[in-house]
Scaffold this active site. Sequence first.
Site, PDB file in Angstrom:
ATOM      1  N   ASP A  22      39.897  48.360  34.892  1.00  0.00           N
ATOM      2  CA  ASP A  22      40.677  47.613  35.748  1.00  0.00           C
ATOM      3  C   ASP A  22      41.243  46.348  34.776  1.00  0.00           C
ATOM      4  OD1 ASP A  22      41.508  45.607  38.082  1.00  0.00           O
ATOM      5  OD2 ASP A  22      40.829  47.506  39.132  1.00  0.00           O
ATOM      6  N   LYS A  34      46.127  52.305  37.786  1.00  0.00           N
ATOM      7  CA  LYS A  34      46.243  51.473  39.068  1.00  0.00           C
ATOM      8  C   LYS A  34      47.270  50.385  38.797  1.00  0.00           C
ATOM      9  CE  LYS A  34      43.164  48.209  41.334  1.00  0.00           C
ATOM     10  NZ  LYS A  34      41.978  47.684  41.430  1.00  0.00           N
ATOM     11  N   ASP A  36      48.884  47.022  40.344  1.00  0.00           N
ATOM     12  CA  ASP A  36      48.805  45.845  41.163  1.00  0.00           C
ATOM     13  C   ASP A  36      50.200  45.280  41.415  1.00  0.00           C
ATOM     14  OD1 ASP A  36      47.410  44.178  42.424  1.00  0.00           O
ATOM     15  OD2 ASP A  36      45.890  43.740  40.894  1.00  0.00           O
ATOM     16  N   ARG A  57      47.228  51.132  48.292  1.00  0.00           N
ATOM     17  CA  ARG A  57      46.295  50.460  49.141  1.00  0.00           C
ATOM     18  C   ARG A  57      46.708  50.065  50.606  1.00  0.00           C
ATOM     19  NH1 ARG A  57      43.051  47.007  46.206  1.00  0.00           N
ATOM     20  NH2 ARG A  57      42.963  45.851  48.000  1.00  0.00           N
ATOM     21  N   ASP A  60      42.087  43.169  49.474  1.00  0.00           N
ATOM     22  CA  ASP A  60      40.874  43.835  48.706  1.00  0.00           C
ATOM     23  C   ASP A  60      39.572  43.642  49.849  1.00  0.00           C
ATOM     24  OD1 ASP A  60      42.267  43.706  46.564  1.00  0.00           O
ATOM     25  OD2 ASP A  60      41.254  41.896  45.473  1.00  0.00           O
TER      26      ASP A  60
END
Length: 409
Positions: free
Chosen positions: A66, A142, A144, A198, A202
């Site tokens: 990440d 991933k 963001d 997502r 979070d």
Amino acid sequence: MKFNSVVLLSLTSPCLGKIAAAKPQMGWNSWNTFKANINESIIKPTAETLVSSGLAKAGYEYLILDEGWQALTRDGNGRQQANATKFPSGIPALADYVHKLGLKIGIYSDAGIYDCDFFPGSWGNEELDADTYASWDIDYLKYDNCGGFQAGTQSPGERFSIMGNALKNTGRDILYSLCQWGNQFPWFWADQLSDSYRMSGDITSSFAKDNSGVCKTAYCLNTGYAGVSVLTMIRKMRELSGFQSPGSWADMDMLEIGTGTMTEYEEQTHFSFWAALKSPLIIGADITKISNTSLGILLNKEIIAINQDDAGVAVTYLPALSSEGSIQIWAGPLSAGSFGHVVLALNEGGNATSITIPWSGIPELQNSTRASYKVRDVWAAKDLGTIQTGITLLNVSSHQTKVLIVSRA
């Protein structure tokens, strides 16, 4: 008849950036435990532990770096580069190390100019960055949404599709996982360009308590970005489980199992719902220090099989059998065998209780001519025999979830 050109394009163009993941991805991600403080001395032992612990054999195949792997600036050719102090061997060598263990490797970037910690994002450099990842033999991205300074003028769908196109054009299969926190309701569009997305802000390492300002439902714009508890994440999926389908999965965020903040029953509930709701199963704990109890939960083959079931159908909340704040009943079909259903019964309250589930209350069973079914209690690893009409589960503990497989007698 005259077709709108945008609509026609959406009907005829292949999905962007996707490897069309038929089942939710499984793996490990560094963020929950280490945040941006990652390095080779953390990542290599973690990769080795994925193998030695049996997690890789159980299906956890992706090791994902990440945020925190990068240098603060791009190199002389404009490419993202690894922090040489944290990763002295470089990402290509690390990827080779991970691949030799039989695993796949993932990396992190952002659809903004910067990522969340102001390392270089990929906005304006999507093709260059995608080519870089492909040249490093990366298997997973991933992506963001921090630093998305173009968000006011370009929709998330547009910004994320640019990287999707770039990944596709590399010719390498790179799983594309969006991390846009449920912003702009991605369940309506993200399946066209990504393998997972997502569906919320979070997660936090808490079973029931949210951070301040967290919205309890899926449809509340971006209110309450971070700090979503396990129970609230499950609550949001009441509205979204029907969107789950093979090829693109609503991601309930990383698993907090093994972080030392929940009871065994709470961790079982966490894992049960992520599996049955067909969320990607991405471990967030430090697996080099995880307890045997938590490891056993993550390795439960029957729960994993529910997540990886060929039908790819998520369970549905059954309000007629549930009681708000007390009992939750969810159910859905399975493809395995000639007939099968999975039923989840959660005691959300503070005291042990009994839960009664009539077979007639499960939609797929309502029109069945059968009055009795074989039942297996998954967490107890016990066949309960053939049961008529319905079942009463006795003494279900606080925050415990009973997972039942119901099949033809």
